[in-house]
Scaffold this motif. Structure first.
Motif, short mmCIF file in Angstrom:
data_model
loop_
_atom_site.label_atom_id
_atom_site.label_comp_id
_atom_site.label_asym_id
_atom_site.label_seq_id
_atom_site.Cartn_x
_atom_site.Cartn_y
_atom_site.Cartn_z
N GLN A 175 0.85 -1.19 0.00
CA GLN A 175 0.00 0.00 0.00
C GLN A 175 0.89 1.24 0.00
O GLN A 175 1.40 1.64 1.04
CB GLN A 175 -0.92 0.01 1.21
CG GLN A 175 -1.70 1.31 1.42
CD GLN A 175 -2.53 1.68 0.21
OE1 GLN A 175 -3.47 0.98 -0.15
NE2 GLN A 175 -2.19 2.78 -0.46
N GLY A 232 -9.69 -3.79 -10.47
CA GLY A 232 -8.31 -4.05 -10.08
C GLY A 232 -7.66 -5.10 -10.96
O GLY A 232 -8.32 -5.81 -11.73
N SER A 256 -3.20 1.01 -9.61
CA SER A 256 -3.01 0.97 -8.15
C SER A 256 -1.64 1.44 -7.70
O SER A 256 -1.52 2.29 -6.82
CB SER A 256 -3.25 -0.45 -7.63
OG SER A 256 -4.60 -0.81 -7.77
N LYS A 257 -0.59 0.88 -8.27
CA LYS A 257 0.76 1.17 -7.81
C LYS A 257 1.34 2.37 -8.54
O LYS A 257 2.00 3.22 -7.94
CB LYS A 257 1.67 -0.05 -8.01
CG LYS A 257 1.05 -1.36 -7.59
CD LYS A 257 0.64 -1.40 -6.12
CE LYS A 257 0.09 -2.78 -5.76
NZ LYS A 257 -0.30 -2.90 -4.36
N CYS A 271 -4.52 2.51 -4.95
CA CYS A 271 -4.99 1.13 -4.77
C CYS A 271 -6.49 1.06 -4.51
O CYS A 271 -7.17 0.13 -4.95
CB CYS A 271 -4.23 0.48 -3.62
SG CYS A 271 -2.46 0.33 -3.88
N ARG A 276 -9.38 0.60 -7.30
CA ARG A 276 -9.69 -0.73 -7.84
C ARG A 276 -9.96 -0.70 -9.34
O ARG A 276 -10.99 -1.17 -9.82
CB ARG A 276 -10.88 -1.37 -7.11
CG ARG A 276 -10.79 -1.41 -5.59
CD ARG A 276 -9.48 -1.98 -5.05
NE ARG A 276 -9.18 -3.31 -5.56
CZ ARG A 276 -8.00 -3.65 -6.08
NH1 ARG A 276 -7.00 -2.78 -6.18
NH2 ARG A 276 -7.81 -4.87 -6.51
#
Length: 401
Positions: free
Chosen positions: A39, A96, A235-236, A241, A244
């Motif tokens: 995260q 995601g 997300s990254k 994150c 989704r």
């Protein structure tokens, strides 16, 4: 009441299985430093929130099942900059990267079909493959070899009549391995020669630390377009994150038809998150460059900190923001439990992801951990200090040394 055999083959996520213990520790006043989950703590670009807040349609409607045109077009432009051209019909927006992986497995696997996966691997791969009735054929790697796995003889030794795909993460989670262009070409050649799918999880694509400036993308090999499924996500890359938003990308028309069935079955991905994600693709490249510099700095801190702990073995990762380390304890699952229930130093403790679930080979990874170096410098240093203190105390109090 009966529970499915497929669900019994799946396991709890090693990144999340200790959540309840962490909650209890926090309730008792202990601060928990989280190295267990990828995260990022870097700020999400403001344009995501601005786009969502600016939404003024009278009704929040279903989005199209394959995704909204604005997001699909943004992804097409992103790949065009990488030298890869995709049509709109090649891209399927998912909840995601995880849903993209699951739908891919459901689309290509029948019960008993095998997927070659280098180990250690992202543990949820096991869940996705098992959910589709498939079986992992582990491709072992070693720290001494830098966890590299692109060896023709080793891969082809695992191929049989049940093999359907090779699944890789590049850059790697949990090892941080970044394949060279030659290694990528080799895997593409093997898949093409043996009529296999390549499932290439590239969600950490930008996070490479070798200063070459080269961004890996299997999509550049046009001759394996029919074999290739790329998994991607915001997300990254954009520290988002919670949005989704991911995608599955393929030029294989038969596979596209199968993916569409699953996309339609869940109706659509969240409309507002898709709009926000589309805006993220317009963020200036300086955001990504700054993120890479920060994670490389954290990697260096993490590796140095781990190497200062007696008995720890760790290789320097070249990508993503994870590493695998071997700890001088008897069982890292047991050790993690102890850290959250019986250990604290000045009201603080630390979490990681125990290593065994990152392997399909029984007995492997028991003394290893995956660490996500996603904390800012001060907190990361303290987390590593807690790990060092915890190891020493555990060896004395539990292992009796």
């Amino acid at each position: 009441m009966k529970i499915s055999e497929k669900s019994k083959l799946c396991q709890l996520s090693p990144m999340r299985k200790f959540h309840s213990l962490a909650v209890n520790a926090k309730k008792s006043g202990v601060k928990v430093y989280h190295l267990n989950i990828g995260q990022p703590d870097l700020p999400t670009p403001e344009v995501f929130f601005q786009t969502v807040q600016a939404f003024r349609d009278k009704t929040l409607e279903y989005a199209p099942s394959p995704g909204i045109p604005e997001l699909i077009d943004a992804i097409r432009e992103y790949y065009k900059k990488l030298g890869v051209n995709y049509d709109a019909d090649d891209i399927y927006i998912t909840t995601g990267g995880s849903e993209a992986l699951l739908y891919t497995c459901l689309s290509i696997l029948d019960p008993g079909d095998e997927v070659i996966v280098p180990e250690p691997f992202y543990p949820n791969y096991s869940t996705f493959i098992n959910s589709a009735g498939g079986v992992i054929r582990a491709l072992p790697t070693t720290p001494k070899e830098g966890y590299r796995y692109a060896h023709r003889e080793r891969i082809e030794k695992l191929i049989n009549q049940n093999t359907r795909a090779i699944m890789i993460t590049n850059p790697g989670n949990p090892t941080g391995v970044v394949l060279t262009a030659e290694e990528m070409r080799l895997i593409a050649d093997i898949a093409k020669e043996h009529d296999l799918y390549i499932i290439c999880d590239e969600v950490y694509r930008e996070f490479c630390y070798d200063d070459s400036g080269k961004i890996p993308c299997m999509g550049r090999f046009a001759d394996v377009a029919e074999n290739l499924i790329i998994i991607d996500s915001v997300s990254k890359r954009f520290s988002s994150c919670g949005a989704r938003i991911g995608c599955a990308i393929t030029k294989n028309k038969e596979l596209q038809n199968a993916l569409m069935k699953f996309c339609q079955s869940r109706l659509s991905v969240a409309t507002l998150d898709q709009l926000g994600a589309a805006a993220l693709y317009g963020v200036d490249e300086s955001y990504i460059r700054a993120s890479i510099r920060e994670y490389r700095h954290r990697r260096d801190i993490c590796v140095a900190g781990l190497r200062s702990i007696p008995g720890v073995m760790v290789e320097e990762p070249m990508g993503a923001f994870y590493l695998m380390a071997k700890l001088p304890v008897d069982d890292t699952d047991k050790f993690q439990n102890w850290l959250l229930t019986d250990f604290e130093d000045n009201g603080q403790t630390v979490m990681f992801a125990p290593g065994a679930p990152f392997y399909a080979t029984v007995g492997s990874g028991i003394t290893e951990v995956r660490i996500a170096y996603v904390l800012e410098e001060k907190e990361l240093k303290r987390a590593l200090e807690l790990l060092k203190i915890g190891i020493a105390r555990y060896r004395k109090e539990v292992m009796g040394e």
